[in-house]
Each structure stands twice: as structure tokens, then as C-alpha cells.
Design a protein around this motif. Sequence first.
Motif, PDB file in Angstrom:
ATOM      1  N   SER A  52       0.820  -1.143  -0.019  1.00  0.00           N
ATOM      2  CA  SER A  52       0.078  -0.068   0.024  1.00  0.00           C
ATOM      3  C   SER A  52       0.967   1.288   0.163  1.00  0.00           C
ATOM      4  CB  SER A  52      -0.975   0.134   1.379  1.00  0.00           C
ATOM      5  OG  SER A  52      -1.634  -0.954   1.443  1.00  0.00           O
ATOM      6  N   GLN A  54       1.999   4.980   0.742  1.00  0.00           N
ATOM      7  CA  GLN A  54       1.662   6.165   1.871  1.00  0.00           C
ATOM      8  C   GLN A  54       1.984   7.433   1.033  1.00  0.00           C
ATOM      9  OE1 GLN A  54       0.785   4.600   5.145  1.00  0.00           O
ATOM     10  NE2 GLN A  54       0.639   2.995   3.224  1.00  0.00           N
ATOM     11  N   THR A  56       0.719  10.135   1.828  1.00  0.00           N
ATOM     12  CA  THR A  56       1.165  11.440   2.539  1.00  0.00           C
ATOM     13  C   THR A  56       2.539  11.611   3.001  1.00  0.00           C
ATOM     14  OG1 THR A  56       0.656  10.336   4.567  1.00  0.00           O
ATOM     15  CG2 THR A  56      -1.051  11.529   3.637  1.00  0.00           C
TER      16      THR A  56
END
Length: 223
Positions: A52, A54, A56
Motif C-alpha cells: 500500500s 503511503q 502522505t
Amino acid sequence: MDDELIKMDSRTENKNFSLQEAKAFFEKSMESVTTRSEKEKADNSIRPGDFSPQWTGAIPSSKHNLECYDIPIISTFQYKALYVEYKNDKGIAKHTNVYQKLVIVKDVKENNVGQYILTLIPAKEYDAVHNSQVCKDFINCVDKGTFTGIAIYSMVHSSMIARINTYKNGIKVKGVFLLNASTQAELEEKRQIANFQLSGLAFGRKKKISTRSGEDDLWDGED
């Protein structure tokens, strides 16, 4: 996408390649991926497994016509590398952590976008000092800091290697790009160069288990 990268003093915001565009490109590519067989999932490559991004934590960088995002990932697998270093004709076995992240690059002049899994294999001595900062210090389109070790760019949805670079104190000392061979003979030559850079390396893999809190701090065995 194989433009030689130069040292830059600072990271910059991308003017022609937004993070939203990079995310949309990645998500569209995921929609077209068919379920892999168990054999493919259990191969001996250094694939991160299911992962996944990230978003941000994405770090933008640019150079000439290239604009890029280096994106941390939470992945199924964590790797360690084992290698032998020779000193005074004596071989010393060493092991080091392996770090992986997603890199999405756009050639804004040609309007082409590519994505790779970047695998960083630092020398043991470098890893001992920088460890968790390795991925933050090594940014695709800017200064590589003092990174010493090997960087492998692989295709996101397969184990195919696109490029291997070897660095010493942040300077690339050797490298090979495998996707631009014009003949089979040239491709074989490039593969030999790539294999030489990885010679003597072995990898151990552990599967991470996510806790209910979302942390990936448990391990279940080693392949």
C-alpha cells in the motif's frame, strides 16, 4: 526515463506532475492487473508482495524534463541481504537490511509516465548509521546523500528489473539500463552486467503481519 541524474541542493515541488495524477496512474494500473498464481507469488525475486503506497509521505523531485515522486510503502515482505566482503584475501559474511518504495516518474516533455519498485541494498556500514532514513535520503531526482550500496529499479507488476546502479558515497560508480537493448545480443550483454553487480548477494525474506492497530511490527517466519 533513464536520464542520468545529477546532484541538486534541494527538493522541489513538481510543476507539471501532481501527486493526484501520480496516484491516478498507479490506481489505474492496479485495475488492469490480474490475480497472480501462487507460483508467481512464491517466486525467488525481491518483490514486496502486496503493498500500500503511503501517499502522505510522497517526496517530489525533478530534474530537466523529469518529475518524480518517491512514495513509502507498507508491504507484505521485508528482506535482508547477505553478502561476502573480501579483505586481505579473507571473506567476511555480512548482512544488511533491504528497503523498498514506489517511484513514479513523468517525462513532462513526452508526456510519458512510468512506475517502479525501488529496492535499496545499503552496505552494512552505511545501514548501521542511516537505517530507517535510507529511503528518505535516497531520492530519485535529487542528491543521493552519501548512499553506498545497490539500487534496483523493478517493474511494479512483475519481477523484471529495469535498472541496477551501484553507488559509493552518493556517486554512481556503475550501472546498467535493461529496457533499451536494440538486439538480443545487446540484451544478453546487459544482463551479464546486471548479474555481475548482484553476484554474491543472497536474500532472506520475512512476512510481516499487520496488527489490529495497523502497525506492521510482527513477523511470522522466514522463507
